[in-house]
Design a protein around this motif. Sequence first.
Motif, PDB file in Angstrom:
ATOM      1  N   VAL A 223      35.495  18.529  49.946  1.00 15.67           N
ATOM      2  CA  VAL A 223      34.249  18.033  49.418  1.00 15.67           C
ATOM      3  C   VAL A 223      34.700  18.091  47.783  1.00 15.67           C
ATOM      4  CG1 VAL A 223      31.895  17.840  48.651  1.00 15.67           C
ATOM      5  CG2 VAL A 223      32.695  18.373  50.897  1.00 15.67           C
ATOM      6  N   SER A 224      34.941  17.210  46.971  1.00 17.64           N
ATOM      7  CA  SER A 224      35.055  17.010  45.378  1.00 17.64           C
ATOM      8  C   SER A 224      33.509  16.989  44.905  1.00 17.64           C
ATOM      9  CB  SER A 224      35.701  15.848  45.080  1.00 17.64           C
ATOM     10  OG  SER A 224      36.977  15.811  45.949  1.00 17.64           O
ATOM     11  N   ILE A 225      33.505  18.030  43.954  1.00 19.63           N
ATOM     12  CA  ILE A 225      32.322  18.002  43.170  1.00 19.63           C
ATOM     13  C   ILE A 225      32.483  17.601  41.866  1.00 19.63           C
ATOM     14  CG2 ILE A 225      30.319  19.294  42.348  1.00 19.63           C
ATOM     15  CD1 ILE A 225      30.563  21.127  44.838  1.00 19.63           C
ATOM     16  N   SER A 226      31.996  16.631  41.071  1.00 16.63           N
ATOM     17  CA  SER A 226      32.424  16.155  39.626  1.00 16.63           C
ATOM     18  C   SER A 226      31.142  16.304  38.955  1.00 16.63           C
ATOM     19  CB  SER A 226      33.064  14.761  39.737  1.00 16.63           C
ATOM     20  OG  SER A 226      34.275  14.680  40.493  1.00 16.63           O
ATOM     21  N   TYR A 227      31.151  16.932  37.883  1.00 14.04           N
ATOM     22  CA  TYR A 227      30.062  16.944  36.865  1.00 14.04           C
ATOM     23  C   TYR A 227      30.516  16.522  35.473  1.00 14.04           C
ATOM     24  CZ  TYR A 227      26.880  20.685  38.973  1.00 14.04           C
ATOM     25  OH  TYR A 227      26.139  21.265  39.551  1.00 14.04           O
ATOM     26  N   GLU A 228      29.875  15.602  34.924  1.00 19.18           N
ATOM     27  CA  GLU A 228      30.162  15.148  33.733  1.00 19.18           C
ATOM     28  C   GLU A 228      29.861  16.399  32.571  1.00 19.18           C
ATOM     29  OE1 GLU A 228      28.969  11.316  30.906  1.00 19.18           O
ATOM     30  OE2 GLU A 228      27.421  11.772  32.368  1.00 19.18           O
ATOM     31  N   TYR A 229      29.039  16.916  32.587  1.00 16.65           N
ATOM     32  CA  TYR A 229      28.841  18.054  31.918  1.00 16.65           C
ATOM     33  C   TYR A 229      28.651  19.402  32.522  1.00 16.65           C
ATOM     34  CZ  TYR A 229      28.107  14.480  28.074  1.00 16.65           C
ATOM     35  OH  TYR A 229      28.273  13.603  27.395  1.00 16.65           O
ATOM     36  N   ASP A 230      29.457  20.530  32.218  1.00 13.59           N
ATOM     37  CA  ASP A 230      29.154  21.949  32.825  1.00 13.59           C
ATOM     38  C   ASP A 230      28.292  22.757  32.078  1.00 13.59           C
ATOM     39  OD1 ASP A 230      29.081  24.364  33.864  1.00 13.59           O
ATOM     40  OD2 ASP A 230      31.189  24.192  34.345  1.00 13.59           O
ATOM     41  N   MET A 265      19.381  25.128  35.104  1.00 12.85           N
ATOM     42  CA  MET A 265      18.384  24.413  34.173  1.00 12.85           C
ATOM     43  C   MET A 265      19.051  23.422  32.983  1.00 12.85           C
ATOM     44  SD  MET A 265      15.817  25.686  35.603  1.00 12.85           S
ATOM     45  CE  MET A 265      14.686  24.667  34.620  1.00 12.85           C
ATOM     46  N   GLY A 266      20.553  23.817  32.927  1.00 18.19           N
ATOM     47  CA  GLY A 266      21.375  23.026  31.883  1.00 18.19           C
ATOM     48  C   GLY A 266      21.505  21.454  32.237  1.00 18.19           C
ATOM     49  N   TYR A 267      21.836  20.776  31.265  1.00 18.33           N
ATOM     50  CA  TYR A 267      22.006  19.489  31.343  1.00 18.33           C
ATOM     51  C   TYR A 267      23.248  19.179  31.902  1.00 18.33           C
ATOM     52  CZ  TYR A 267      22.256  14.413  30.715  1.00 18.33           C
ATOM     53  OH  TYR A 267      22.194  12.927  30.591  1.00 18.33           O
ATOM     54  N   LYS A 268      23.436  18.356  32.948  1.00 16.77           N
ATOM     55  CA  LYS A 268      24.721  17.994  33.941  1.00 16.77           C
ATOM     56  C   LYS A 268      25.181  16.600  33.733  1.00 16.77           C
ATOM     57  CE  LYS A 268      22.429  21.060  37.004  1.00 16.77           C
ATOM     58  NZ  LYS A 268      21.474  21.555  35.731  1.00 16.77           N
ATOM     59  N   GLY A 269      24.468  15.459  33.058  1.00 20.53           N
ATOM     60  CA  GLY A 269      24.754  14.108  32.907  1.00 20.53           C
ATOM     61  C   GLY A 269      24.959  13.534  34.449  1.00 20.53           C
ATOM     62  N   ASN A 270      26.007  12.975  34.604  1.00 16.58           N
ATOM     63  CA  ASN A 270      26.239  12.317  35.835  1.00 16.58           C
ATOM     64  C   ASN A 270      26.865  13.612  36.842  1.00 16.58           C
ATOM     65  OD1 ASN A 270      25.246   9.332  35.694  1.00 16.58           O
ATOM     66  ND2 ASN A 270      26.992   9.572  34.036  1.00 16.58           N
ATOM     67  N   ILE A 271      26.419  13.387  38.334  1.00 20.78           N
ATOM     68  CA  ILE A 271      27.014  14.505  39.223  1.00 20.78           C
ATOM     69  C   ILE A 271      27.498  13.608  40.483  1.00 20.78           C
ATOM     70  CG2 ILE A 271      26.570  16.412  40.562  1.00 20.78           C
ATOM     71  CD1 ILE A 271      24.194  16.926  38.960  1.00 20.78           C
ATOM     72  N   HIS A 272      28.824  13.830  40.850  1.00 17.75           N
ATOM     73  CA  HIS A 272      29.217  13.201  42.091  1.00 17.75           C
ATOM     74  C   HIS A 272      29.731  14.032  42.884  1.00 17.75           C
ATOM     75  CE1 HIS A 272      30.607   9.697  44.196  1.00 17.75           C
ATOM     76  NE2 HIS A 272      31.884  10.154  44.282  1.00 17.75           N
ATOM     77  N   TYR A 273      29.454  13.778  44.411  1.00 15.94           N
ATOM     78  CA  TYR A 273      30.185  14.550  45.312  1.00 15.94           C
ATOM     79  C   TYR A 273      30.777  13.369  46.278  1.00 15.94           C
ATOM     80  CZ  TYR A 273      27.176  18.694  44.922  1.00 15.94           C
ATOM     81  OH  TYR A 273      26.675  20.015  44.582  1.00 15.94           O
ATOM     82  N   TYR A 311      37.923  13.205  42.936  1.00 14.57           N
ATOM     83  CA  TYR A 311      37.497  13.399  41.592  1.00 14.57           C
ATOM     84  C   TYR A 311      36.649  12.157  41.106  1.00 14.57           C
ATOM     85  CZ  TYR A 311      39.044  18.251  40.750  1.00 14.57           C
ATOM     86  OH  TYR A 311      39.513  19.357  40.916  1.00 14.57           O
ATOM     87  N   ARG A 312      35.471  12.087  40.609  1.00 16.91           N
ATOM     88  CA  ARG A 312      35.037  11.084  39.744  1.00 16.91           C
ATOM     89  C   ARG A 312      35.373  11.460  38.210  1.00 16.91           C
ATOM     90  NH1 ARG A 312      29.275   8.014  40.604  1.00 16.91           N
ATOM     91  NH2 ARG A 312      30.868   7.060  42.189  1.00 16.91           N
ATOM     92  N   LEU A 313      36.013  10.782  37.651  1.00 18.72           N
ATOM     93  CA  LEU A 313      36.275  11.072  36.139  1.00 18.72           C
ATOM     94  C   LEU A 313      35.354  10.374  35.203  1.00 18.72           C
ATOM     95  CD1 LEU A 313      40.267  10.757  36.650  1.00 18.72           C
ATOM     96  CD2 LEU A 313      38.985  12.464  36.554  1.00 18.72           C
ATOM     97  N   PHE A 314      35.086  10.880  34.316  1.00 20.25           N
ATOM     98  CA  PHE A 314      34.010  10.508  33.141  1.00 20.25           C
ATOM     99  C   PHE A 314      35.011  10.510  31.845  1.00 20.25           C
ATOM    100  CE2 PHE A 314      31.832  13.222  36.073  1.00 20.25           C
ATOM    101  CZ  PHE A 314      30.953  12.152  36.549  1.00 20.25           C
ATOM    102  N   PRO A 315      34.247   9.683  30.792  1.00 19.27           N
ATOM    103  CA  PRO A 315      35.127   9.559  29.685  1.00 19.27           C
ATOM    104  C   PRO A 315      35.456  10.924  28.945  1.00 19.27           C
ATOM    105  CG  PRO A 315      33.435   7.995  29.819  1.00 19.27           C
ATOM    106  CD  PRO A 315      33.320   8.886  30.945  1.00 19.27           C
TER     107      PRO A 315
END
Length: 383
Positions: A223-230, A265-273, A311-315
């Motif tokens: 399983v790939s977990i992609s966070y826009e912001y960590d 609690m922190g902001y993550k933007g877009n999350i993709h599994y 992975y989902r890649l973000f800008p």
Amino acid sequence: MNIPHQFDAIRPFEPEELPKVFNRILDSEQFRLVLTHLYPHIPIDIIAKQILSCKTNLEFQQKMAYPFLDNLLRKAAKSCDIDIRSIDNKHRYTFVSNHRDIVLDSAFLCKLLMDNGFQTTCEIAIGDNLLSLPWVKDLVRINKSFIVERSLSMREKLLSSKRLAEYMHFVIQEKHDNVWIAQREGRAKDSDDRTSESVLKMMSMGGEGSVVERLTQLHIVPVSISYEYDPCDYLKAAEFQLKRDNPDWKKGEHDDVMSMQTGIMGYKGNIHYHCATCIDDYLQTLDTDTPKTEIFGMIAQHIDREIHRHYRLFPNNYVALDMLNENENLASNYSNEDKKTFETYTEKQLSRIDIPNKDYLYLRKCMLTMYANPLRNYWAACK
């Protein structure tokens, strides 16, 4: 269900045990304080009544964990989705994922499985280093977690690993539930996600037959977990410098609590599994004469490729690599606004770091590397 007593110390609580455990955690002042923080507008007695009404662990997840995660995502994320086209929601799997967040990796997966027609969630592997408080240990075992014992002698670790593997096989084969485990112990601080051979070796200590047969019995799905912001990126960068400046530096209990709190609690933007294809068919292609010294490395590399190429890649990922290389070779993958947004974000996160002899350039490089590595690994996996 008749569960062997050998698993009693590590397994989740069974439904008949829940009423006693619910009363025990509700007697904890610390737990009640956490509830008032999480649900500030709901009287504690109402929350307690809701908890006590749960008859099974899954019902607890549905009534208590799911609404919390749903509300959290509205506040702390732009989106959260999963691609499960490669698996069947009627089957049971061992999900092996990269490790981005101490708490949420498995929690979000459980929510997303519920959203996508699975009749059950996952039993979750969690290290006992995170369970120093009795009520926390109770809570995670209510929430379908089983315990990975750390800090043991070599002999104790061997026995513990065998019991852990046998329990994972028991969950898949006898309880007909799913399992989640991270691909390695601890998070990859620089986002260079690699599967630990020791995790696969542990998993092969349960079941019957050859290594391939034992791992096939677990039905492993990468399983790939992609966070826009960590949200923990600045904490991870600080750890890199603290470790660089003092090789003997180790995280304290407060550091783990801070990471858990910030990650949740922190902001993550877009999350993709993304669930890749179950590796059962791949395992059948391996030469049965492959030495054990090589086979675990081959399987780990296959899991890594599956995680990396999905992975989902973000800008952010493209901007970070260009910033590291001090060029704009990848500018076609992001806009000027994307770049400005990420630069502003990076500066803000770096400003939050408060450590002795703060090395700004080193910390900046560490943070950019965290966002660039998924892109590097994606390219390598897709070649």
